[in-house]
Scaffold this motif. Structure first.
Motif, mmCIF file in Angstrom:
data_model
loop_
_atom_site.group_PDB
_atom_site.id
_atom_site.type_symbol
_atom_site.label_atom_id
_atom_site.label_comp_id
_atom_site.label_asym_id
_atom_site.label_seq_id
_atom_site.Cartn_x
_atom_site.Cartn_y
_atom_site.Cartn_z
ATOM 1 N N LEU A 110 0.854 -1.193 0.000
ATOM 2 C CA LEU A 110 0.000 0.000 0.000
ATOM 3 C C LEU A 110 0.885 1.237 0.000
ATOM 4 O O LEU A 110 1.758 1.384 0.859
ATOM 5 C CB LEU A 110 -0.904 0.014 1.237
ATOM 6 C CG LEU A 110 -1.652 1.330 1.507
ATOM 7 C CD1 LEU A 110 -2.639 1.654 0.386
ATOM 8 C CD2 LEU A 110 -2.370 1.282 2.855
ATOM 9 N N VAL A 111 0.650 2.124 -0.952
ATOM 10 C CA VAL A 111 1.360 3.395 -1.004
ATOM 11 C C VAL A 111 0.444 4.457 -0.393
ATOM 12 O O VAL A 111 -0.605 4.781 -0.944
ATOM 13 C CB VAL A 111 1.744 3.786 -2.446
ATOM 14 C CG1 VAL A 111 2.446 5.135 -2.467
ATOM 15 C CG2 VAL A 111 2.646 2.713 -3.054
ATOM 16 N N ALA A 112 0.849 4.971 0.777
ATOM 17 C CA ALA A 112 0.041 5.961 1.501
ATOM 18 C C ALA A 112 0.945 7.115 1.917
ATOM 19 O O ALA A 112 1.184 7.356 3.093
ATOM 20 C CB ALA A 112 -0.625 5.321 2.717
ATOM 21 N N THR A 113 1.471 7.815 0.912
ATOM 22 C CA THR A 113 2.473 8.858 1.136
ATOM 23 C C THR A 113 1.929 10.253 0.858
ATOM 24 O O THR A 113 2.678 11.153 0.488
ATOM 25 C CB THR A 113 3.715 8.606 0.265
ATOM 26 O OG1 THR A 113 3.297 8.424 -1.105
ATOM 27 C CG2 THR A 113 4.455 7.368 0.720
ATOM 28 N N GLY A 114 0.646 10.422 1.054
ATOM 29 C CA GLY A 114 0.068 11.750 0.870
ATOM 30 C C GLY A 114 -0.790 11.860 -0.375
ATOM 31 O O GLY A 114 -1.054 10.869 -1.075
ATOM 32 N N ARG A 115 -1.196 13.083 -0.661
ATOM 33 C CA ARG A 115 -2.115 13.359 -1.759
ATOM 34 C C ARG A 115 -1.538 14.447 -2.659
ATOM 35 O O ARG A 115 -0.675 15.227 -2.242
ATOM 36 C CB ARG A 115 -3.466 13.824 -1.210
ATOM 37 C CG ARG A 115 -4.071 12.930 -0.144
ATOM 38 C CD ARG A 115 -4.732 11.715 -0.703
ATOM 39 N NE ARG A 115 -5.932 12.040 -1.448
ATOM 40 C CZ ARG A 115 -6.696 11.113 -2.066
ATOM 41 N NH1 ARG A 115 -6.352 9.838 -2.028
ATOM 42 N NH2 ARG A 115 -7.787 11.472 -2.723
ATOM 43 N N THR A 116 -2.021 14.504 -3.880
ATOM 44 C CA THR A 116 -1.582 15.528 -4.823
ATOM 45 C C THR A 116 -2.814 16.161 -5.472
ATOM 46 O O THR A 116 -3.815 15.472 -5.733
ATOM 47 C CB THR A 116 -0.648 14.914 -5.893
ATOM 48 O OG1 THR A 116 -0.080 15.947 -6.688
ATOM 49 C CG2 THR A 116 -1.395 13.948 -6.796
ATOM 50 N N PRO A 117 -2.792 17.479 -5.710
ATOM 51 C CA PRO A 117 -3.987 18.164 -6.234
ATOM 52 C C PRO A 117 -4.303 17.782 -7.672
ATOM 53 O O PRO A 117 -3.398 17.593 -8.489
ATOM 54 C CB PRO A 117 -3.623 19.643 -6.125
ATOM 55 C CG PRO A 117 -2.128 19.661 -6.198
ATOM 56 C CD PRO A 117 -1.677 18.418 -5.490
ATOM 57 N N GLN A 118 -5.582 17.689 -7.964
ATOM 58 C CA GLN A 118 -6.022 17.345 -9.314
ATOM 59 C C GLN A 118 -6.238 18.622 -10.143
ATOM 60 O O GLN A 118 -7.351 18.908 -10.590
ATOM 61 C CB GLN A 118 -7.300 16.509 -9.248
ATOM 62 C CG GLN A 118 -7.111 15.193 -8.513
ATOM 63 C CD GLN A 118 -8.265 14.240 -8.681
ATOM 64 O OE1 GLN A 118 -8.128 13.157 -9.247
ATOM 65 N NE2 GLN A 118 -9.425 14.609 -8.167
ATOM 66 N N THR A 119 -5.147 19.341 -10.331
ATOM 67 C CA THR A 119 -5.247 20.614 -11.051
ATOM 68 C C THR A 119 -4.826 20.523 -12.512
ATOM 69 O O THR A 119 -5.300 21.299 -13.342
ATOM 70 C CB THR A 119 -4.389 21.694 -10.368
ATOM 71 O OG1 THR A 119 -3.104 21.151 -10.042
ATOM 72 C CG2 THR A 119 -5.048 22.186 -9.099
ATOM 73 N N LYS A 120 -3.944 19.610 -12.833
ATOM 74 C CA LYS A 120 -3.369 19.575 -14.181
ATOM 75 C C LYS A 120 -4.433 19.460 -15.264
ATOM 76 O O LYS A 120 -4.420 20.217 -16.247
ATOM 77 C CB LYS A 120 -2.369 18.421 -14.299
ATOM 78 C CG LYS A 120 -1.627 18.409 -15.619
ATOM 79 C CD LYS A 120 -0.582 17.299 -15.654
ATOM 80 C CE LYS A 120 0.171 17.300 -16.987
ATOM 81 N NZ LYS A 120 1.201 16.212 -17.045
#
Length: 462
Positions: free
Chosen positions: A268-278
Motif C-alpha cells: 500500500l502506497v500511503a504517502t500523501g495526496r496531490t492536487p487534481q489541477t493539471k
C-alpha cells in the motif's frame, strides 16, 4: 455555449451543499462530476474506511473477549462480506447525495471532465458514447476537484502491483503481509484495520516519527499503540528499490543504520495526496498555483482570478472533509448573504480513527512554543480515566496546551477511547474562550469520558 450563473467543478463535501444553496437562492447552477457523486469522502475516504474499521473493531472485541469475561471459541474473517457491507453503506450515502442534487430546482448535474478554456469558460468532455463537449460560461466558478494519491519516485515502484487507499478498499482476499509506505492517517488506519483482520503489517515511514506534524510524545504514544497491536514500524526508512516476483513484493529498505529486505504479499502506497489541477488547465484562466500544484486562495477562498474560488483539498492546507464543508459556508455567506466571512483563525479539529482515536484541535506544544507562548502542559493517562477503567479501554493519554499568562487553552490532543468526541468538547471550550481553571471546575456528567477533563486540567494545579 450555455451561459449560467455558477459552475461548480467537483461534487465533494463543499461542492454539493454549495450547489444546492446557490440554486435555491435563484442562481442557475451546474455541478460537474467526472467520476462519482460525493467525492473522496463518500467514495474512497471517510465512509468506506470507517465502515470497514468498524468491522475490524468487532473482530478485535471478539478476539479479546476473555478480558470482559466472555469466551468465544472461534471466529473467522469474511473479507468479501466486509467489503460488501462497505459498498452498501457507500451506495446509500452516494445515492442520497445524488438524489438531493437531482431534486434541486435550478441545478443541473453534468457528468464529464472539466477544463478551463478562459477566465469565465469551462469546457466539459461529456461521459457519453459520442464523447461530445459542452461549453459553459459563468461569472462565478467554484473548484472542488480534490486530490488523488501521491505516488513517490521510488525505483521500481512503477513496475509492481501496488495499492492505494482507493484500490485497497476493493480487495477480496486478506493480505498475508501488508507492507505500507507511509506513516500518517491513511497508513495507520489501514494498518491497524488489516492487522485486526489477521494480516501481518509493516509500516515504513521516511520521517523520524509517525505523524510528523504531531508532538513527539503524541507520535510516540501512537507508535506504541501500533507496535502493541503487533505491527512492525520502521521510521527513518529510506526505500532504495521495489521489485515483484510473482505475488511477492520485495523492498530494499535502509533504516536504523542497516539495510534490510522486506517482503510482502501486498503493498500500500500511503504517502500523501496531490492536487487534481493539471487536467483543469488552470493556466488558461490565469489561476495561480503554488509549487506543489495547489490553487492559491485568499482568506475568502478566491483565487488569483476574480470570480473563481477554490474549496476543499485542492486549495491546499488542512485536507479534511469538514474543512471542505465549512469552505462552502464561507463563499455562500460572502456572495449571497453579502457577509464578510473568512477562513482566517478558524479552528481546525481533526480525528484519526485508529483505536484508540486521536482527536486534535488547536496548537501543538511545539507550535505554541515556537509562536512565543509561555505554556503550561496538562497530561493525563487514560489509565486514570474512570470511564476507561470501567470499559476496559485504558490505552492512550490526554494532553492540553495552555497559555501560562492568560490560562486560555491553546490546543489539545486526546489519544484514547472516544478521543474525537472528547476533543470536540475542548474545541468548544477554546471557541468560547474558556480557561483551564474553568474546565477544571466544570460540572460534567459522571462517568463520561469528557468528565476526565476535570482531572486533566487539575494536573496544572499540582
Amino acid at each position: 455555449m450555455r451561459k449560467i450563473d455558477a459552475i461548480i467543478i467537483g461534487s465533494g463535501q463543499g461542492g454539493m451543499p454549495l450547489a444546492k444553496k446557490l440554486a435555491k437562492a435563484g442562481w442557475q447552477t451546474a455541478i460537474i462530476e467526472k467520476r462519482l457523486i460525493g467525492g473522496t469522502c463518500i467514495n474512497d475516504g471517510c465512509t468506506p474506511t470507517k465502515s470497514m474499521i468498524s468491522c475490524a473493531a468487532a473482530a478485535y472485541t471478539i478476539a479479546n473477549s476473555k478480558e470482559w469475561g466472555i469466551t468465544v471459541d472461534s471466529y473467522r474473517i469474511n473479507l468479501e462480506k466486509i467489503t460488501d457491507r462497505k459498498d452498501k453503506v457507500v451506495s446509500k450515502f452516494r445515492d442520497g447525495a445524488t438524489k438531493g442534487l437531482e431534486e434541486t430546482e435550478g441545478l443541473s448535474i453534468i457528468y464529464g471532465e472539466a477544463a478551463f478554456s478562459g477566465p469565465e469558460t469551462v469546457t466539459v468532455r461529456l461521459h457519453n458514447n459520442d464523447e461530445t463537449e459542452e461549453i459553459l460560461t459563468a461569472k462565478h466558478i467554484f473548484i472542488n476537484a480534490g486530490t488523488s494519491p501521491k505516488i513517490p519516485p521510488i525505483p521500481g515502484l512503477d513496475k509492481v502491483s501496488y495499492l492505494t487507499n482507493t484500490t485497497l478498499l476493493d480487495i477480496k482476499k486478506l493480505p498475508s503481509h501488508l507492507v505500507i509506505i507511509g506513516g500518517s492517517y491513511i497508513a495507520l488506519e489501514f494498518g491497524q484495520m488489516f492487522r485486526r483482520l489477521g494480516s501481518q503489517v509493516t509500516l515504513l515511514e521516511a520521517s523520524a516519527q509517525l505523524l510528523k506534524r504531531e508532538d513527539e510524545d503524541v507520535a510516540a504514544a501512537v507508535r506504541k499503540v501500533m507496535e502493541t497491536a503487533g505491527i512492525t514500524v520502521h521510521t527513518n526508512a529510506n526505500i532504495h528499490k521495489v521489485e515483484q516476483t510473482g505475488d511477492t513484493v520485495r523492498l530494499s529498505v535502509a533504516s536504523g543504520g542497516q539495510t534490510m529486505a522486506i517482503t510482502g504479499s501486498h503493498l500500500l502506497v500511503a504517502t500523501g495526496r496531490t492536487p487534481q489541477t493539471k487536467a483543469l488547465q488552470p493556466e488558461k484562466a490565469g489561476i495561480a498555483l503554488d509549487e506543489k500544484g495547489y490553487i492559491i486562495v485568499n482568506d475568502r477562498l478566491e483565487t488569483s482570478v476574480t470570480g473563481i474560488y477554490a474549496i476543499g483539498d485542492i486549495k491546499g492546507g488542512p485536507a479534511f472533509t469538514h474543512i471542505s464543508y465549512n469552505d462552502h459556508f464561507i463563499v455562500y455567506k460572502n456572495l449571497v448573504e453579502k457577509g464578510n466571512a473568512s477562513i482566517k483563525d478558524r479552528p481546525v479539529p481533526y480525528c484519526m480513527f485508529t483505536d484508540p482515536q486521536l482527536g486534535r484541535v488547536g496548537m501543538t506544544e511545539k507550535a505554541a512554543r515556537e509562536a512565543g507562548f509561555k505554556v503550561k502542559v496538562a497530561c493525563l493517562n487514560y489509565e486514570n480515566v474512570a470511564r476507561a477503567i470501567e470499559t476496559g479501554h485504558t490505552e492512550g493519554f490526554m494532553k492540553a496546551v495552555v497559555d501560562a499568562d492568560t490560562d486560555k487553552i491553546l490546543g489539545a490532543a486526546i489519544l484514547g477511547a472516544e478521543g474525537g468526541e472528547v476533543m470536540s468538547v475542548v474545541q468548544m471550550a477554546i471557541s468560547g474562550g474558556f480557561t483551564a481553571t474553568q474546565m477544571h471546575e466544570m460540572v460534567f456528567a459522571h462517568p463520561l469520558y469528557a468528565e476526565s477533563l476535570n482531572n486533566l486540567f487539575t494536573t496544572l494545579k499540582k
